[in-house]
Design a protein around this motif. Structure first.
Motif: not given
Ligand SMILES: *[C@@H]1O[C@H](CO)[C@@H](O)[C@H](O)[C@H]1NC(C)=O
Length: 278
Positions: A107-109, A139-142, A266-267
Motif C-alpha cells: 500500500t502507498n508504495g 499503479q499497483k504493486q504486490t 490499467q493494472d
C-alpha cells in the motif's frame, strides 16, 4: 521486593534482547515491472504481435509457449488465504514447474512494510527456498513470495498439463511446510486434495530487448467475462534487482507505449481474472 522487581526487569530485558537477536532481516526482493498493452492495437487478426511491435523490441517471430493452470477448491479457499499453487509447462523444458506463491498487497508504495508483514508471518532472509518479488504494475504493486518445485512430465506429451487427479497429487507431494501449515497443520494439502483446475491458459511469450533490458511480451488468451469467448491480455514486462531501475524504466516504458498508442492504462490482474472466470 526490590530483588524480585529487579529480577523481573532482568528477565524482561533478556527476552527483549533475545527477540531482537533472533529477528531475521527481511527478504530482499527483485522487481518485475508489468504493463498492459492494448490488444486491439498490438495484435493482428491472427492474435499475434504485429511486426511493428516485434521490431520495436528486436523480437523474433518465434514465441515460447507456456501452459498454465492453478489449483484451488471451488470456493477458492487457497486463493482467499493469499496463496496460489500453480502448474506450468514451458515449451521445450523438461518437467512441470510447480509454484506455491503467497501474495502481500503493497500500500502507498511501502515495499518495506509488506516485507515486514511477510517477516512476521514467517518469511525472512533465512528462507533460501523462497524468492521475494515486487510485481510492479501501472499503479499497483504486490509482493509475492514463491517457492518453486518440479515434477516429472513423463506420461504427458507436448504442452499437455496434468489432469485434475495428477495435479492434486503433484502439488500435494511437493507442498512446502509453510504453505501446508498456513492456517493449521496440513491445511494446504487438505485443500489441494479436493481442488479443481482453474485454466488452463496457453500463453505465448516473445523475448526482446529494450533500453538495455531483456523485455518480454506475453499474450494470454483468457475466457471473457461473459464466458462466451476469449479476451486477449497482452503484457510487457522486465525484471531488475534495483528498485530505482524499476521505477525509472517503468516510467520510460509507459512513455514509449503511450507515444506508440499501445498502452492500456490499467493494472494487470491475470491471476484474479483466471480465478474469476474458470
Ligand atoms: C490422469 O492422468 C494419468 C496419467 O496420464 C492417468 O493415469 C489417469 O488415469 C488420469 N486420471 C483421470 C481421472 O483421467
Amino acid at each position: 521486593m526490590y530483588a524480585s522487581r529487579n529480577l523481573l526487569a532482568a528477565v524482561a530485558s533478556a527476552i527483549i534482547a533475545t527477540s531482537l537477536v533472533q529477528a531475521s532481516p527481511n527478504m530482499v526482493p527483485d522487481y518485475e515491472v508489468k504493463l498492459l498493452m492494448n490488444p486491439t492495437v498490438v495484435l493482428g487478426t491472427d492474435f499475434k504481435l504485429k511486426p511493428t511491435v516485434l521490431s520495436t523490441f528486436s523480437m523474433p517471430t518465434t514465441v515460447t509457449k507456456m501452459n498454465v493452470q492453478f489449483l484451488d477448491k471451488s470456493n477458492e479457499e487457497i486463493y482467499n488465504a493469499g496463496w496460489s499453487p500453480r502448474i506450468r509447462k514451458i515449451e521445450d523444458e523438461d518437467d512441470f514447474e510447480l509454484t506455491y506463491k503467497k501474495r502481500y498487497p503493497i500500500t502507498n508504495g511501502d515495499i518495506n512494510a509488506a516485507l515486514t508483514t511477510a517477516n512476521t508471518e514467517g518469511f525472512d532472509s533465512g528462507d533460501t527456498g523462497y524468492e521475494a518479488q515486487v510485481e510492479w504494475g501501472y499503479q499497483k504493486q504486490t509482493l509475492s513470495i514463491s517457492r518453486e518445485k518440479s515434477s516429472s512430465d513423463s506420461g504427458y506429451s507436448g504442452m499437455d498439463l496434468p489432469n485434475q487427479s495428477d495435479s492434486r497429487d503433484y502439488l500435494i507431494d511437493e507442498a512446502p511446510d509453510k504453505f501446508d501449515d498456513w492456517l493449521y497443520n496440513n491445511w494446504g494439502t487438505t485443500a489441494l486434495a479436493s481442488a479443481r483446475i482453474f485454466g488452463p491458459i496457453l500463453a505465448k511469450r516473445s523475448i526482446g530487448t529494450w533500453s538495455g533490458l531483456q523485455l518480454y511480451i506475453e499474450v494470454w488468451p483468457i475466457k471473457n467475462a461473459a464466458g462466451t469467448g476469449i479476451e486477449y491480455i497482452v503484457e510487457a514486462s522486465f525484471k531488475t534487482t534495483s528498485a530505482t531501475t524499476a521505477a525509472s524504466k517503468q516510467a520510460d516504458l509507459i512513455t514509449l507505449l503511450t507515444n506508440k498508442g499501445w498502452f492500456l492504462a490499467q493494472d494487470s490482474l491475470k491471476t484474479q481474472l483466471i480465478m474469476e472466470r474458470y
